[in-house]
Design a protein around this motif. Sequence first.
Motif, mmCIF file in Angstrom:
data_model
loop_
_atom_site.group_PDB
_atom_site.id
_atom_site.type_symbol
_atom_site.label_atom_id
_atom_site.label_comp_id
_atom_site.label_asym_id
_atom_site.label_seq_id
_atom_site.Cartn_x
_atom_site.Cartn_y
_atom_site.Cartn_z
ATOM 1 N N LEU A 183 97.920 35.111 -21.220
ATOM 2 C CA LEU A 183 98.900 34.270 -20.729
ATOM 3 C C LEU A 183 100.451 34.962 -20.601
ATOM 4 O O LEU A 183 100.805 35.602 -21.601
ATOM 5 N N PHE A 188 108.653 40.787 -23.282
ATOM 6 C CA PHE A 188 108.316 41.878 -24.390
ATOM 7 C C PHE A 188 106.807 41.719 -24.502
ATOM 8 O O PHE A 188 105.871 42.481 -24.534
ATOM 9 N N ASP A 189 106.561 40.518 -25.158
ATOM 10 C CA ASP A 189 105.523 40.242 -26.029
ATOM 11 C C ASP A 189 104.276 40.080 -25.466
ATOM 12 O O ASP A 189 103.175 40.754 -25.885
ATOM 13 N N SER A 190 104.071 39.275 -24.276
ATOM 14 C CA SER A 190 102.683 39.104 -23.486
ATOM 15 C C SER A 190 102.436 40.537 -22.872
ATOM 16 O O SER A 190 101.085 40.603 -22.895
ATOM 17 N N CYS A 207 97.360 35.009 -16.553
ATOM 18 C CA CYS A 207 97.533 33.439 -16.078
ATOM 19 C C CYS A 207 99.018 33.253 -16.482
ATOM 20 O O CYS A 207 99.657 33.641 -17.625
ATOM 21 N N PHE A 209 102.500 30.705 -15.808
ATOM 22 C CA PHE A 209 103.050 29.456 -15.642
ATOM 23 C C PHE A 209 104.546 29.702 -14.983
ATOM 24 O O PHE A 209 105.218 29.953 -15.777
ATOM 25 N N LEU A 211 107.896 28.955 -14.157
ATOM 26 C CA LEU A 211 109.079 27.886 -14.466
ATOM 27 C C LEU A 211 110.293 28.303 -13.723
ATOM 28 O O LEU A 211 111.312 27.582 -13.714
ATOM 29 N N LYS A 265 103.506 24.227 -24.883
ATOM 30 C CA LYS A 265 102.616 25.196 -25.124
ATOM 31 C C LYS A 265 101.035 24.608 -25.062
ATOM 32 O O LYS A 265 100.274 25.052 -24.460
ATOM 33 N N VAL A 285 94.860 34.845 -24.328
ATOM 34 C CA VAL A 285 95.603 35.691 -25.466
ATOM 35 C C VAL A 285 97.142 35.248 -25.264
ATOM 36 O O VAL A 285 97.300 35.075 -24.091
ATOM 37 N N GLY A 287 101.305 36.161 -26.782
ATOM 38 C CA GLY A 287 102.188 37.142 -27.368
ATOM 39 C C GLY A 287 102.885 36.382 -28.541
ATOM 40 O O GLY A 287 103.988 37.003 -28.818
ATOM 41 N N GLN A 292 108.995 34.649 -35.139
ATOM 42 C CA GLN A 292 109.757 35.225 -34.234
ATOM 43 C C GLN A 292 110.791 34.357 -33.452
ATOM 44 O O GLN A 292 111.803 34.819 -33.501
ATOM 45 N N GLN A 296 107.835 29.236 -33.769
ATOM 46 C CA GLN A 296 106.378 29.802 -34.057
ATOM 47 C C GLN A 296 105.980 29.823 -35.652
ATOM 48 O O GLN A 296 105.911 30.741 -35.948
HETATM 49 N N1 LIG Z 1 105.723 31.159 -18.493
HETATM 50 C C1 LIG Z 1 104.771 31.416 -18.986
HETATM 51 N N2 LIG Z 1 103.655 31.893 -18.480
HETATM 52 C C2 LIG Z 1 102.533 32.384 -19.163
HETATM 53 N N3 LIG Z 1 102.527 32.341 -20.497
HETATM 54 C C3 LIG Z 1 103.673 32.218 -21.037
HETATM 55 C C4 LIG Z 1 104.691 31.579 -20.600
HETATM 56 N N4 LIG Z 1 105.735 31.363 -21.340
HETATM 57 C C5 LIG Z 1 105.201 31.796 -22.560
HETATM 58 N N5 LIG Z 1 103.763 32.102 -22.473
HETATM 59 C C6 LIG Z 1 103.016 32.453 -23.515
HETATM 60 O O1 LIG Z 1 103.259 32.134 -24.877
HETATM 61 C C7 LIG Z 1 103.701 33.261 -25.585
HETATM 62 C C8 LIG Z 1 105.073 32.712 -26.402
HETATM 63 O O2 LIG Z 1 105.822 32.281 -25.385
HETATM 64 P P1 LIG Z 1 107.481 32.244 -26.091
HETATM 65 O O3 LIG Z 1 108.303 31.905 -24.966
HETATM 66 O O4 LIG Z 1 107.224 31.176 -27.138
HETATM 67 O O5 LIG Z 1 107.695 33.575 -26.621
HETATM 68 P P2 LIG Z 1 108.539 34.802 -26.009
HETATM 69 O O6 LIG Z 1 108.760 35.440 -27.294
HETATM 70 O O7 LIG Z 1 109.437 34.598 -24.979
HETATM 71 O O8 LIG Z 1 107.007 35.755 -25.490
HETATM 72 P P3 LIG Z 1 107.203 36.772 -24.217
HETATM 73 O O9 LIG Z 1 107.838 37.622 -24.940
HETATM 74 O O10 LIG Z 1 105.767 37.173 -24.102
HETATM 75 O O11 LIG Z 1 107.778 35.961 -23.201
HETATM 76 C C9 LIG Z 1 104.154 34.348 -24.545
HETATM 77 O O12 LIG Z 1 103.834 35.662 -25.228
HETATM 78 C C10 LIG Z 1 102.969 34.275 -23.515
HETATM 79 O O13 LIG Z 1 101.818 34.615 -23.960
#
Ligand SMILES: Nc1ncnc2c1ncn2[C@@H]1O[C@H](COP(=O)(O)OP(=O)(O)OP(=O)(O)O)[C@@H](O)[C@H]1O
Length: 483
Positions: A183, A188-190, A207, A209, A211, A265, A285, A287, A292, A296
């Motif tokens: 996902l 940074f994370d994903s 994958c 999503f 927005l 989520k 998978v 991030g 954080q 979470q």
């Molecule tokens: N628009 C999206 N499309 C796909 N996956 C998403 C999306 N938003 C969140 N996720 C998934 O959910 C995880 C947690 O998202 P969240 O927004 O809570 O944290 P984040 O710290 O902003 O993550 P990231 O740094 O990866 O954007 C993300 O790392 C990703 O794997």
Amino acid sequence: MKFIVKLFPEITIKSKSVRQRMIKVLQGNVRNVLRRIEATARVRMDWDKLVVSCDDDSKRDAVVEALSCTPGIQAFLEVQEFRYHDLHDIYLHTAAAYGDQLAGKTFCVRVKRHGQHAFTSIEVERYVGGGLNQNHVTGGVRLKKPDLQINLEIEDDKLYLITQIHPGLGGYPLSTQEDVLSLISGGFDSGVSSYQFIKRGCRVHYCFFNLGGAAHEVGVKQVAYYLWNKFGASHKVKFLAVPFEPIVAEILEKIDNGHMGVVLKRMMMRVAANLAERMNIEALVTGESLGQVSSQTLTNLSVIDRVTETLILRPLVTMDKQDIVDTARRIGTLEFAETMPEYCGVISNKPTVKAQMSKVLEEESKFDFAILERVIAETRWMDIRDIANQTREQVQEVETVQALLADEVILDIRSPDDHEDRPLVVAGHAVVHLPFYKLATQFGDLDQSKTYLLYCDRGVMSKLQALYLKEKGFNNIKVYRAN
Ligand SMILES: Nc1ncnc2c1ncn2[C@@H]1O[C@H](COP(=O)(O)OP(=O)(O)OP(=O)(O)O)[C@@H](O)[C@H]1O
């Protein structure tokens, strides 16, 4: 040019059959990657290593870069290869290669040997080291911390003189582990969690999503394409774009504010699990990382997990933010993430940190699940290799040009390192450098009476950025291809 590729140590301790299978996969992967750079590249299996040879020396830097980003490789040695007859022959080859570098320097010779020989490794070290010391004005032999260490590998009747040792990525060859669906949101994370699974040998499909409209998609595609192109280009993977705005709208309308994040989520996991099943993929998978953001929590992650039986993997769960950011910088995704706007439309003022399953189910009972079915049906499935082509269709208005008009300025959007290492020179035309991650904030400061021709190495990033700038209302943009 020639390289000896050494395997990741976790591979070398496996049983012979597993090891052989992994080497064979790595051989295919390296071939696939190098074929994109050098048609004459050859990759041969030799004991527990690969020997890579290419004829076109001008491609050396690109080959080194590709090998250093290929999962499964612990290190690779840049070598000169010779056939030898006896010890003295080994000495002569070594002297020819290193004699000039020895003046006034302390040195030692180190030898690794495979096969049956009439001499031991130590005898070679002594013979070659002694000969070099006698016939050149050196600073003498020093076994600990010499100025110059000469590394030789001898295998049967072949001698390899090692001119440079390059570190590899480590991990397992791509596709020796099962596929995952990552996902990816562009943050940074994903990017880092996706990279970790590529490095561990999984084919990582993406994958996303959506927005935030076309600009959001462009931003995330750039990261996914970058990761694939740099670390995983030996295998084709899918990029799935799910139109998620209707889900967000439904959540905003129907779900209690504190539960919006957890429900969002869970909706993501429902859709991702459904798509993964169609692809025969067992694991998702994300991030996510503990604590954080305040929502979470283990309680919330557990409530999110229970929406599906599909395995959800969170490789960053215990990583500190700084370590994640450092990894993003090292692998090159930091700049993308820094310029990615925050798209999450469902940010509760006070997200719950202790979601209760019963309350979540109660909230979700208000949700119209037909919308979920619809977004699954409307998901666009793309081959990541086609991102360049599809982008071309989307940016028809953005012309790709080769000949330049007088009021056109070439804008090199590559990273500062690429710009410095391989400067773009166009006779009679100035080239302005503005790295891609500064375009969003600084493109508007440029003289807007000019037309800017975006340039990058492969033409993919420049097209994506052109689309992004178009989205922001700039029309004075074209894409420049050097040949
Ligand atoms: N628009 C999206 N499309 C796909 N996956 C998403 C999306 N938003 C969140 N996720 C998934 O959910 C995880 C947690 O998202 P969240 O927004 O809570 O944290 P984040 O710290 O902003 O993550 P990231 O740094 O990866 O954007 C993300 O790392 C990703 O794997």
